[in-house]
Design a protein around this motif. Structure first.
Motif, mmCIF file in Angstrom:
data_model
loop_
_atom_site.group_PDB
_atom_site.id
_atom_site.type_symbol
_atom_site.label_atom_id
_atom_site.label_comp_id
_atom_site.label_asym_id
_atom_site.label_seq_id
_atom_site.Cartn_x
_atom_site.Cartn_y
_atom_site.Cartn_z
ATOM 1 N N TYR A 264 0.185 -1.249 0.134
ATOM 2 C CA TYR A 264 -0.192 0.049 0.256
ATOM 3 C C TYR A 264 1.232 1.594 -0.174
ATOM 4 C CZ TYR A 264 -3.782 3.717 1.823
ATOM 5 O OH TYR A 264 -3.935 5.163 1.829
ATOM 6 N N ASP A 265 2.142 1.259 1.475
ATOM 7 C CA ASP A 265 2.857 2.847 0.957
ATOM 8 C C ASP A 265 3.683 2.437 -0.730
ATOM 9 O OD1 ASP A 265 1.476 3.311 4.077
ATOM 10 O OD2 ASP A 265 3.679 1.764 4.142
ATOM 11 N N LYS A 266 4.269 1.271 -0.766
ATOM 12 C CA LYS A 266 4.636 1.718 -2.758
ATOM 13 C C LYS A 266 3.407 2.051 -3.113
ATOM 14 C CE LYS A 266 7.856 -1.879 -2.897
ATOM 15 N NZ LYS A 266 7.979 -2.835 -3.497
ATOM 16 N N ALA A 267 2.755 1.706 -3.639
ATOM 17 C CA ALA A 267 1.460 2.247 -4.419
ATOM 18 C C ALA A 267 0.918 3.536 -4.045
ATOM 19 C CB ALA A 267 0.095 1.610 -4.263
ATOM 20 N N ALA A 268 1.050 3.327 -2.897
ATOM 21 C CA ALA A 268 0.886 5.775 -2.603
ATOM 22 C C ALA A 268 2.013 6.117 -3.168
ATOM 23 C CB ALA A 268 1.129 6.102 -0.744
ATOM 24 N N SER A 269 3.651 5.615 -2.869
ATOM 25 C CA SER A 269 4.466 6.371 -3.677
ATOM 26 C C SER A 269 4.292 6.654 -4.972
ATOM 27 C CB SER A 269 5.617 5.548 -2.782
ATOM 28 O OG SER A 269 5.899 5.782 -1.983
ATOM 29 N N GLY A 270 4.183 5.414 -5.228
ATOM 30 C CA GLY A 270 4.313 5.842 -7.293
ATOM 31 C C GLY A 270 3.047 6.609 -7.151
ATOM 32 N N ILE A 271 1.862 7.033 -7.001
ATOM 33 C CA ILE A 271 1.009 7.661 -7.176
ATOM 34 C C ILE A 271 1.202 9.342 -6.814
ATOM 35 C CG2 ILE A 271 -1.291 9.112 -6.795
ATOM 36 C CD1 ILE A 271 -2.677 6.455 -5.969
ATOM 37 N N GLY A 272 2.266 9.451 -5.807
ATOM 38 C CA GLY A 272 2.864 10.491 -5.880
ATOM 39 C C GLY A 272 4.212 10.998 -7.379
ATOM 40 N N GLU A 273 4.345 9.904 -7.176
ATOM 41 C CA GLU A 273 5.709 10.225 -8.073
ATOM 42 C C GLU A 273 4.871 10.459 -9.904
ATOM 43 O OE1 GLU A 273 8.554 6.649 -8.426
ATOM 44 O OE2 GLU A 273 8.944 6.546 -6.739
ATOM 45 N N GLN A 274 3.948 10.078 -10.023
ATOM 46 C CA GLN A 274 2.570 10.176 -11.233
ATOM 47 C C GLN A 274 2.400 11.598 -10.960
ATOM 48 O OE1 GLN A 274 2.756 8.074 -13.620
ATOM 49 N NE2 GLN A 274 1.558 9.960 -14.937
ATOM 50 N N VAL A 275 2.344 12.210 -9.670
ATOM 51 C CA VAL A 275 1.526 13.519 -9.906
ATOM 52 C C VAL A 275 2.622 14.594 -10.030
ATOM 53 C CG1 VAL A 275 0.581 15.124 -8.029
ATOM 54 C CG2 VAL A 275 -0.777 12.815 -8.397
ATOM 55 N N LEU A 276 4.007 13.924 -8.957
ATOM 56 C CA LEU A 276 5.019 14.760 -9.720
ATOM 57 C C LEU A 276 5.744 14.906 -10.689
ATOM 58 C CD1 LEU A 276 7.534 16.769 -8.148
ATOM 59 C CD2 LEU A 276 8.711 14.152 -8.180
ATOM 60 N N LYS A 277 5.799 13.807 -11.811
ATOM 61 C CA LYS A 277 5.911 14.375 -12.977
ATOM 62 C C LYS A 277 4.924 14.931 -13.802
ATOM 63 C CE LYS A 277 7.013 10.678 -17.219
ATOM 64 N NZ LYS A 277 6.425 9.513 -17.959
ATOM 65 N N ASN A 278 3.821 14.454 -14.003
ATOM 66 C CA ASN A 278 2.680 15.526 -14.318
ATOM 67 C C ASN A 278 3.279 16.909 -14.026
ATOM 68 O OD1 ASN A 278 1.679 13.348 -15.526
ATOM 69 N ND2 ASN A 278 -0.130 12.721 -13.888
ATOM 70 N N LEU A 279 2.919 17.266 -12.762
ATOM 71 C CA LEU A 279 3.342 18.668 -12.530
ATOM 72 C C LEU A 279 4.626 19.672 -13.104
ATOM 73 C CD1 LEU A 279 1.549 18.577 -9.022
ATOM 74 C CD2 LEU A 279 0.925 19.537 -11.291
ATOM 75 N N GLU A 280 5.448 18.322 -13.133
ATOM 76 C CA GLU A 280 6.766 18.986 -13.203
ATOM 77 C C GLU A 280 6.984 19.305 -15.042
ATOM 78 O OE1 GLU A 280 10.307 16.611 -11.215
ATOM 79 O OE2 GLU A 280 10.132 17.664 -9.832
ATOM 80 N N GLY A 281 6.631 17.963 -15.202
ATOM 81 C CA GLY A 281 6.327 18.500 -16.645
ATOM 82 C C GLY A 281 5.355 19.643 -16.729
#
Length: 359
Positions: A264-281
């Motif tokens: 669960y924690d790894k999946a939450a971190s994956g969501i955070g990485e996707q949010v970070l990637k989209n916003l930084e792009g």
């Protein structure tokens, strides 16, 4: 001795039956505790836990675990960031998407403008008036409050005062003539965005990603309590009985609980990485070409044909009405213009005036 032989034989038979039963139970336990069985059980429990998370985030009521006010939530997040517990993506196989230091710097950059996390929470409660700031919330209500808070945080991002003070000088320095000729103002704006605005906005994007991951990771207690409420009562007939069964497995087997919570924690971190990637792009694209990114959005005309008759009648000119001409709609590039019957009006005027206009 001969008299006690039957008694000894009966006791040995009972002992043999008991040992046989214990051996059978041990083999069954061994089968249940095998690696394949534990993994299968953990997958089933994790699937139910994920479905329960969907119900909780959607706003299904029924539990109070993990409920916090906005000030308590922001204060706990600031404490976790200062202790280095808000990194994203640090699984050891690759570098972290957001290190614990970057998360702390991003949070401190926002909180320092208000004298700390408590001052920021007071600003959100008293000035912005985010709904539910003083109410302990969890689940879907807390998630909606989080979205409102990070929207305000993004709007509060700004360059440092010393950068703003030297903005005119930086604009002059960014101009001039380059390799491809004279620099246009669009190119100057791109340079200014990259040099002045990129880093403050990047820190704020990291704050948003860290907050999202932190809130998601703290939903485990809320989801577990919601699953426990389905054991009895009206809710037990509305949802699957597997929720209660898998919750018992989650509480009974520490190995299963560790596997599920780690995933669960790894999946939450994956969501955070996707949010970070989209916003930084989006941020990089806006800094490279701010004119296109900041251009206001247009709304397409879904049914232009429905407005054609109305536009045609409304477009009749006063001169056409004075001549008694009936307007005729003419479609040009998707729009409708009213064109009076000028030819007929001209013919009538020639008949009345003797065949033409005298000069």
């Amino acid at each position: 001795c001969n008299e006690r032989v039957p008694q000894w034989v009966s006791q040995l038979e009972r002992l043999e039956a008991r040992l046989s039963r214990s051996q059978k139970e041990a083999r069954e336990m061994e089968r249940r505790e095998s690696s394949d069985e534990v993994l299968r059980r953990a997958r089933a429990v994790g699937l139910s836990f994920g479905r329960a998370l969907q119900h909780v985030v959607s706003g299904t009521p029924g539990c109070t675990a993990g409920a916090m006010t906005l000030e308590e939530e922001i204060t706990e997040f600031a404490s976790a960031a200062s202790k280095g517990h808000c990194d994203i993506g640090s699984d050891g196989s690759r570098g972290a998407a957001i290190s614990s230091k970057d998360a702390f710097v991003a949070a401190n950059d926002l909180f320092s403008n208000f004298g700390g996390a408590a001052g920021y929470a007071a600003y959100l409660r008293d000035q912005v008036r985010i709904p539910g700031s003083d109410v302990p919330l969890n689940g879907g209500a807390a998630w909606q409050r989080l979205l409102a808070e990070i929207d305000v945080a993004m709007r509060l991002a700004h360059p440092p005062q010393e950068e703003l003070a030297g903005l005119m000088l930086a604009a002059v320095r960014a101009g001039g003539t380059g390799v491809h000729g004279h620099q246009r103002w669009e190119e100057v704006a791109s340079k200014l965005m990259l040099s002045v605005s990129f880093e403050p906005l990047r820190r704020r994007v990291r704050y948003v990603a860290s907050r999202v991951v932190w809130v998601l990771k703290h939903q485990k207690a809320t989801v577990s309590e919601w699953m426990s409420t389905l054991a009895e009562g009206p809710s037990s007939r509305f949802y699957s009985p597997l929720f209660t069964e898998h919750l018992d497995i989650l509480r009974t087997y520490p190995i299963v609980r560790e596997l599920v919570f780690t995933a669960y924690d790894k999946a939450a971190s994956g969501i955070g990485e996707q949010v970070l990637k989209n916003l930084e792009g989006t941020l990089v694209a806006a800094c490279i070409n701010p004119d296109i990114m900041l251009r206001p959005s247009t709304e397409p005309d879904i049914n232009p044909a429905a407005q054609a008759p109305e536009m045609g009648v409304a477009g009749a000119s006063p001169s056409a009405a004075a001549l008694g001409a009936s307007p005729r709609p003419m479609a040009i590039s998707g729009r409708t213009r009213s064109v009076p019957a000028i030819g007929r009006a001209s013919a009538e005027s020639r008949e009345r005036g003797g065949g033409g206009v005298k000069r």
